[in-house]
Design an enzyme around this catalytic site. Sequence first.
Site, PDB file in Angstrom:
ATOM      1  N   ASP A  36       0.877  -1.214  -0.014  1.00  0.00           N
ATOM      2  CA  ASP A  36       0.005   0.060  -0.108  1.00  0.00           C
ATOM      3  C   ASP A  36       0.855   1.349   0.301  1.00  0.00           C
ATOM      4  O   ASP A  36       2.060   1.125   0.426  1.00  0.00           O
ATOM      5  CB  ASP A  36      -0.943  -0.078   1.310  1.00  0.00           C
ATOM      6  CG  ASP A  36      -1.585   1.053   1.350  1.00  0.00           C
ATOM      7  OD1 ASP A  36      -2.432   1.585   0.608  1.00  0.00           O
ATOM      8  OD2 ASP A  36      -1.411   1.834   2.519  1.00  0.00           O
ATOM      9  N   ARG A  37       0.374   2.250  -0.361  1.00  0.00           N
ATOM     10  CA  ARG A  37       1.279   3.564  -0.604  1.00  0.00           C
ATOM     11  C   ARG A  37       0.959   4.424   0.711  1.00  0.00           C
ATOM     12  O   ARG A  37       1.835   4.473   1.681  1.00  0.00           O
ATOM     13  CB  ARG A  37       0.845   4.394  -1.910  1.00  0.00           C
ATOM     14  CG  ARG A  37       1.871   5.564  -1.984  1.00  0.00           C
ATOM     15  CD  ARG A  37       1.282   6.399  -3.115  1.00  0.00           C
ATOM     16  NE  ARG A  37       0.455   7.653  -2.408  1.00  0.00           N
ATOM     17  CZ  ARG A  37      -0.164   8.595  -3.130  1.00  0.00           C
ATOM     18  NH1 ARG A  37       0.143   8.645  -4.513  1.00  0.00           N
ATOM     19  NH2 ARG A  37      -0.994   9.438  -2.632  1.00  0.00           N
ATOM     20  N   ASP A  38      -0.186   4.938   1.008  1.00  0.00           N
ATOM     21  CA  ASP A  38      -0.284   5.925   1.969  1.00  0.00           C
ATOM     22  C   ASP A  38      -0.392   5.568   3.436  1.00  0.00           C
ATOM     23  O   ASP A  38      -1.343   4.369   3.539  1.00  0.00           O
ATOM     24  CB  ASP A  38      -1.561   6.706   1.672  1.00  0.00           C
ATOM     25  CG  ASP A  38      -1.257   7.536   0.329  1.00  0.00           C
ATOM     26  OD1 ASP A  38      -0.487   8.166   0.181  1.00  0.00           O
ATOM     27  OD2 ASP A  38      -2.368   7.572  -0.612  1.00  0.00           O
ATOM     28  N   ASP A  44       0.953   9.205   5.279  1.00  0.00           N
ATOM     29  CA  ASP A  44      -0.639   9.359   4.839  1.00  0.00           C
ATOM     30  C   ASP A  44      -0.724  11.142   4.753  1.00  0.00           C
ATOM     31  O   ASP A  44      -1.114  11.682   5.866  1.00  0.00           O
ATOM     32  CB  ASP A  44      -1.602   8.911   5.389  1.00  0.00           C
ATOM     33  CG  ASP A  44      -3.144   8.718   4.677  1.00  0.00           C
ATOM     34  OD1 ASP A  44      -3.076   9.592   3.611  1.00  0.00           O
ATOM     35  OD2 ASP A  44      -3.734   8.449   5.176  1.00  0.00           O
ATOM     36  N   THR A  78      -2.712   1.058  -4.531  1.00  0.00           N
ATOM     37  CA  THR A  78      -3.129   2.311  -3.834  1.00  0.00           C
ATOM     38  C   THR A  78      -4.680   2.674  -4.307  1.00  0.00           C
ATOM     39  O   THR A  78      -4.895   2.729  -5.779  1.00  0.00           O
ATOM     40  CB  THR A  78      -2.170   3.225  -4.080  1.00  0.00           C
ATOM     41  OG1 THR A  78      -2.565   4.523  -3.258  1.00  0.00           O
ATOM     42  CG2 THR A  78      -1.794   3.745  -5.401  1.00  0.00           C
ATOM     43  N   GLN A  80      -6.782   5.904  -4.829  1.00  0.00           N
ATOM     44  CA  GLN A  80      -6.715   7.275  -4.891  1.00  0.00           C
ATOM     45  C   GLN A  80      -7.817   7.935  -5.309  1.00  0.00           C
ATOM     46  O   GLN A  80      -8.140   8.495  -6.401  1.00  0.00           O
ATOM     47  CB  GLN A  80      -5.421   7.755  -6.108  1.00  0.00           C
ATOM     48  CG  GLN A  80      -4.180   7.291  -5.516  1.00  0.00           C
ATOM     49  CD  GLN A  80      -3.721   7.911  -4.021  1.00  0.00           C
ATOM     50  OE1 GLN A  80      -4.024   9.095  -3.961  1.00  0.00           O
ATOM     51  NE2 GLN A  80      -3.116   7.216  -3.294  1.00  0.00           N
ATOM     52  N   SER A  81      -8.840   7.992  -4.311  1.00  0.00           N
ATOM     53  CA  SER A  81     -10.015   8.580  -4.730  1.00  0.00           C
ATOM     54  C   SER A  81     -10.153  10.153  -5.200  1.00  0.00           C
ATOM     55  O   SER A  81     -11.298  10.704  -5.478  1.00  0.00           O
ATOM     56  CB  SER A  81     -11.160   8.237  -3.441  1.00  0.00           C
ATOM     57  OG  SER A  81     -10.968   8.850  -2.311  1.00  0.00           O
ATOM     58  N   HIS A 115     -11.056   5.616  -8.637  1.00  0.00           N
ATOM     59  CA  HIS A 115     -12.466   5.742  -8.406  1.00  0.00           C
ATOM     60  C   HIS A 115     -12.940   6.138  -6.938  1.00  0.00           C
ATOM     61  O   HIS A 115     -12.289   5.832  -6.024  1.00  0.00           O
ATOM     62  CB  HIS A 115     -13.037   4.399  -8.902  1.00  0.00           C
ATOM     63  CG  HIS A 115     -12.731   3.891 -10.287  1.00  0.00           C
ATOM     64  ND1 HIS A 115     -12.177   2.555 -10.239  1.00  0.00           N
ATOM     65  CD2 HIS A 115     -12.925   4.520 -11.446  1.00  0.00           C
ATOM     66  CE1 HIS A 115     -11.809   2.540 -11.602  1.00  0.00           C
ATOM     67  NE2 HIS A 115     -12.255   3.336 -12.189  1.00  0.00           N
ATOM     68  N   CYS A 123     -11.710  -2.386  -8.380  1.00  0.00           N
ATOM     69  CA  CYS A 123     -10.448  -2.551  -8.045  1.00  0.00           C
ATOM     70  C   CYS A 123     -10.327  -1.605  -6.768  1.00  0.00           C
ATOM     71  O   CYS A 123      -9.005  -1.683  -6.233  1.00  0.00           O
ATOM     72  CB  CYS A 123      -9.666  -1.670  -9.142  1.00  0.00           C
ATOM     73  SG  CYS A 123     -10.407  -0.031  -9.897  1.00  0.00           S
TER      74      CYS A 123
END
Length: 218
Positions: A36-38, A44, A78, A80-81, A115, A123
């Site tokens: 995961d990224r953040d 984060d 990740t 990214q909404s 999304h 996803c």
Amino acid sequence: MTRTAGPWLLTAPHEPPVRQLPRGPGHPLPAAVLFDRDGTLVVDVPYNGDPARVTPMPGAREAVAAVRAAGVPVGVVTNQSGVARGLLTRRQVEDVRLRVEHLLGPFAVWAVCPHGPGEGCGCRKPAPGLIAAACRHLGVPPRHTVVIGDIGADVRAARAAGARGLLVPTPVTLAGEIEDAEHTAPDLLTAVRLVLAPDKPPQRAAGHVACLPAEEAR
């Protein structure tokens, strides 16, 4: 509920070849490790599109380097909404990716869900689509892949994809998410050591206070 296109796959123009170390019967290395990224690789910062605000999490450089040194491909999965919310552009997501790679080195694949929570995509974690897409790109089976993240959506996505999830809690991780996770580690470097030496029993993380439902914020 409207169906949307799949995740973005972001890759370097020229990926270095991966030469995996031999797998012994007592130390079966994973086929890939997806981070995961953040909150896992970097601090984060909600909806961050500014590369200058990217700060690695403690131990992130050493952890990712250890996986690479073992010859195991590394990737990022990740949510990214902020893209769907109009707070981020694809260019900003790319710029942050490039900054992360400048700090932590190249990743073989980035699978990004742009999304929002209500778009019905397959996803957005905890759905399995990011992990499935990353594994397809790498040519590895999800069942031999490890996903490392900081919230319940990460480990549930791994479970849904048939991968192994490993939770590294932070102060935003909910207590119920820690209890629900099959494998936890107190920090990222310990998590990677457990992945690369699976005969050692995983540790249960403790002492983390649940503060925010971070899963919906990303």
